[in-house]
Design a protein around this motif. Structure first.
Motif, PDB file in Angstrom:
ATOM      1  N   TYR A  81      -3.917  -0.426  -1.073  1.00 56.17           N
ATOM      2  CA  TYR A  81      -2.842  -1.161  -1.730  1.00 56.17           C
ATOM      3  C   TYR A  81      -3.317  -2.558  -2.122  1.00 56.17           C
ATOM      4  O   TYR A  81      -3.152  -2.979  -3.277  1.00 56.17           O
ATOM      5  CB  TYR A  81      -1.633  -1.258  -0.804  1.00 56.17           C
ATOM      6  N   TRP A  82      -3.925  -3.295  -1.191  1.00 63.77           N
ATOM      7  CA  TRP A  82      -4.381  -4.652  -1.476  1.00 63.77           C
ATOM      8  C   TRP A  82      -5.559  -4.665  -2.450  1.00 63.77           C
ATOM      9  O   TRP A  82      -5.722  -5.594  -3.239  1.00 63.77           O
ATOM     10  CB  TRP A  82      -4.759  -5.363  -0.179  1.00 63.77           C
TER      11      TRP A  82
ATOM     12  N   GLY B 103      -4.278   6.704  -5.409  1.00 56.47           N
ATOM     13  CA  GLY B 103      -3.911   5.865  -4.282  1.00 56.47           C
ATOM     14  C   GLY B 103      -4.182   4.385  -4.416  1.00 56.47           C
ATOM     15  O   GLY B 103      -3.703   3.603  -3.588  1.00 56.47           O
TER      16      GLY B 103
ATOM     17  N   TYR C 286      -8.739  -8.938   2.060  1.00 59.32           N
ATOM     18  CA  TYR C 286      -8.119  -7.645   2.340  1.00 59.32           C
ATOM     19  C   TYR C 286      -9.117  -6.490   2.299  1.00 59.32           C
ATOM     20  O   TYR C 286      -8.748  -5.344   2.559  1.00 59.32           O
ATOM     21  CB  TYR C 286      -6.971  -7.389   1.357  1.00 59.32           C
TER      22      TYR C 286
ATOM     23  N   THR D 232      -1.338   1.760  -3.768  1.00 62.80           N
ATOM     24  CA  THR D 232      -0.276   2.510  -3.071  1.00 62.80           C
ATOM     25  C   THR D 232      -0.433   2.331  -1.556  1.00 62.80           C
ATOM     26  O   THR D 232      -1.543   2.277  -1.037  1.00 62.80           O
ATOM     27  CB  THR D 232      -0.356   3.999  -3.425  1.00 62.80           C
ATOM     28  N   ARG D 233       0.678   2.241  -0.851  1.00 65.06           N
ATOM     29  CA  ARG D 233       0.672   2.084   0.607  1.00 65.06           C
ATOM     30  C   ARG D 233       0.150   3.343   1.295  1.00 65.06           C
ATOM     31  O   ARG D 233       0.273   4.462   0.781  1.00 65.06           O
ATOM     32  CB  ARG D 233       2.089   1.791   1.111  1.00 65.06           C
ATOM     33  N   ASP D 234      -0.422   3.156   2.486  1.00 61.08           N
ATOM     34  CA  ASP D 234      -1.000   4.275   3.236  1.00 61.08           C
ATOM     35  C   ASP D 234       0.031   5.342   3.583  1.00 61.08           C
ATOM     36  O   ASP D 234      -0.299   6.535   3.670  1.00 61.08           O
ATOM     37  CB  ASP D 234      -1.650   3.768   4.525  1.00 61.08           C
ATOM     38  N   ASP D 235       1.294   4.931   3.806  1.00 60.89           N
ATOM     39  CA  ASP D 235       2.328   5.893   4.208  1.00 60.89           C
ATOM     40  C   ASP D 235       2.584   6.944   3.135  1.00 60.89           C
ATOM     41  O   ASP D 235       3.114   8.022   3.431  1.00 60.89           O
ATOM     42  CB  ASP D 235       3.634   5.149   4.516  1.00 60.89           C
ATOM     43  N   ASP D 236       2.223   6.618   1.892  1.00 54.97           N
ATOM     44  CA  ASP D 236       2.452   7.557   0.795  1.00 54.97           C
ATOM     45  C   ASP D 236       1.187   8.315   0.392  1.00 54.97           C
ATOM     46  O   ASP D 236       1.171   8.997  -0.641  1.00 54.97           O
ATOM     47  CB  ASP D 236       2.978   6.799  -0.431  1.00 54.97           C
TER      48      ASP D 236
ATOM     49  N   LYS E 124      -4.998  -1.482   7.608  1.00 58.44           N
ATOM     50  CA  LYS E 124      -3.742  -0.930   7.105  1.00 58.44           C
ATOM     51  C   LYS E 124      -3.559  -1.308   5.637  1.00 58.44           C
ATOM     52  O   LYS E 124      -3.720  -2.461   5.248  1.00 58.44           O
ATOM     53  CB  LYS E 124      -2.579  -1.483   7.942  1.00 58.44           C
ATOM     54  N   ASP E 125      -3.210  -0.328   4.816  1.00 50.20           N
ATOM     55  CA  ASP E 125      -2.915  -0.534   3.392  1.00 50.20           C
ATOM     56  C   ASP E 125      -4.083  -1.180   2.641  1.00 50.20           C
ATOM     57  O   ASP E 125      -3.877  -2.011   1.745  1.00 50.20           O
ATOM     58  CB  ASP E 125      -1.652  -1.400   3.226  1.00 50.20           C
ATOM     59  N   ARG E 126      -5.290  -0.794   2.951  1.00 48.61           N
ATOM     60  CA  ARG E 126      -6.454  -1.385   2.280  1.00 48.61           C
ATOM     61  C   ARG E 126      -6.451  -1.047   0.786  1.00 48.61           C
ATOM     62  O   ARG E 126      -6.739  -1.907  -0.047  1.00 48.61           O
ATOM     63  CB  ARG E 126      -7.748  -0.886   2.917  1.00 48.61           C
TER      64      ARG E 126
END
Length: 379
Positions: free
Chosen positions: A264-265, A96, A255, A99-103, A260-262
């Motif tokens: 990912y950043w 992860g 970040y 990677t974005r949270d939605d995935d 949101k999307d932690r």
């Protein structure tokens, strides 16, 4: 009498979440996660090649001189920590990181956060070790107390700041497992960790630039040619390149606080951390490789000279001039067929006592000449 099952405690739910996390298969990295893997792999491979060459030069080529020093030991230790950090960063990308949270699912996030923490802690260990390699390299070439104390102070500051950052990350949650699994404990104010991160970044930038400036101040008064001084300054000053990665990484520290999307950043932060560590390690090893490049060029020159000598035979010296007499095409006249020469400059680029000499080559072609005839002709 209640027939319903009792609700599991928070600790039990945390244990079940951990079991599910370790049972979950990895994802297929895409986008930023895939970029992270490629960048980390390339950097780790280059660092491995460079550190292997360093060990070969210092431990094998120079074994008779016994030049292995603390800077070599610190470089090896820094490389091992960097390599382990890179491995955990890649493992985190498969669960992860980047990677974005939605995935992602909560199960994958738990596994990713664990590997990410390991990678960050090992990065924190590698940086002061790599910096120590650079510092002790500079200590070898200076006896000035002001430079020595400056180098030791810089190393102490880097080590203390790294220790504070590592402890802050490990003690932020109690127990530490709560860092990646919130159901296993409690965590403090993460803003403290972020502020330490900013301070750590500032110290890294200052010390990187100090490692770039001090070589100039140290080398400028040494008794060596101007070209050699420039080479040493450039090689040792390459450590400042690592500060570029530190500067680029600094804006991404904010970040750490997003919801949101932690992950990912955090992928960007991991990329620049690994680049910083890898570039610093490569730059720290380059001074030790000068001997390898010098040996390679000397061997190439010696090989060229040897091949040139094989093309002629029957060389004789007359009055200090070298006569090259080919034994293939000989003529009865014994005439001088070719006279050649070239000018050669002795001394290095900055020598005040430069001498000019001329190398002359005289080729004499003869045919069926006896030793007496040849001696009479030469007389």
């Amino acid at each position: 009498m209640s027939t319903g099952a009792s609700q599991p405690s928070q600790a039990e739910m945390g244990a079940m979440l951990s079991l599910a996390a370790y049972a979950a298969p990895p994802i297929v990295p895409k986008g930023l996660a895939l970029t992270l893997i490629v960048v980390v792999l390339v950097t780790a491979i280059l660092a491995t090649i460079i550190i292997a060459l360093r060990v070969y030069v210092r431990g094998w080529i120079s074994r008779s001189s016994k030049v292995w020093g603390w800077e070599d030991t610190f470089a090896i230790l820094g490389y091992l920590a960097f390599l382990c950090s890179s491995i955990f960063a890649i493992k985190a990308a498969y669960y992860g990181l980047g990677t974005r949270d939605d995935d992602l699912s909560n199960v994958l996030m738990v596994r990713c956060a664990e590997y990410m923490l390991y990678s960050q802690v090992l990065y924190g260990i590698s940086m002061p070790l790599v910096k120590a390699s650079v510092v002790f390299t500079l200590v070898r070439i200076t006896t000035s107390k002001k430079y020595l104390w400056s180098l030791y102070a810089m190393q102490a500051l880097t080590t203390i700041m790294a220790a504070v950052g590592i402890l802050a990350s490990l003690l932020y949650c109690r127990p530490t497992k709560a860092y990646w699994n919130p159901l296993l404990g409690t965590c403090g104010n993460f803003m403290i960790v972020v502020n330490i991160g900013y301070a750590w970044t500032a110290v890294g930038i200052v010390t990187d630039w100090a490692c770039a400036i001090l070589p100039y101040l140290i080398v400028r008064n040494l008794q060596m040619s101007r070209r050699s001084k420039s080479t040493v300054m450039v090689i040792l000053g390459l450590a400042a390149i690592a500060s570029t990665a530190t500067i680029v990484r600094a804006p991404y520290l904010q970040y750490y606080l997003v919801e949101k999307d932690r992950l990912y950043w955090n992928g960007y932060i991991s990329i620049w951390c690994q680049l910083e560590s890898g570039i610093a390690l490569i730059a720290a090893c380059l001074p030790a490789l000068r001997m390898l490049f010098r040996k390679y060029f000397e061997d190439s020159q010696n090989s060229s000279k040897a091949n040139g000598k094989k093309q002629t035979s029957g060389n004789r010296n007359i009055g200090g001039s070298q006569l090259s007499i080919p034994m293939g095409n000989l003529s009865s006249a014994g005439k001088v067929a070719e006279v050649g020469g070239r000018w050669k400059r002795l001394g290095d680029d900055n020598s005040s006592a430069t001498h000019i000499t001329q190398e002359r080559t005289i080729s004499i072609e003869t045919e069926s000449m006896s030793d007496e005839e040849l001696h009479h002709h030469m007389a």
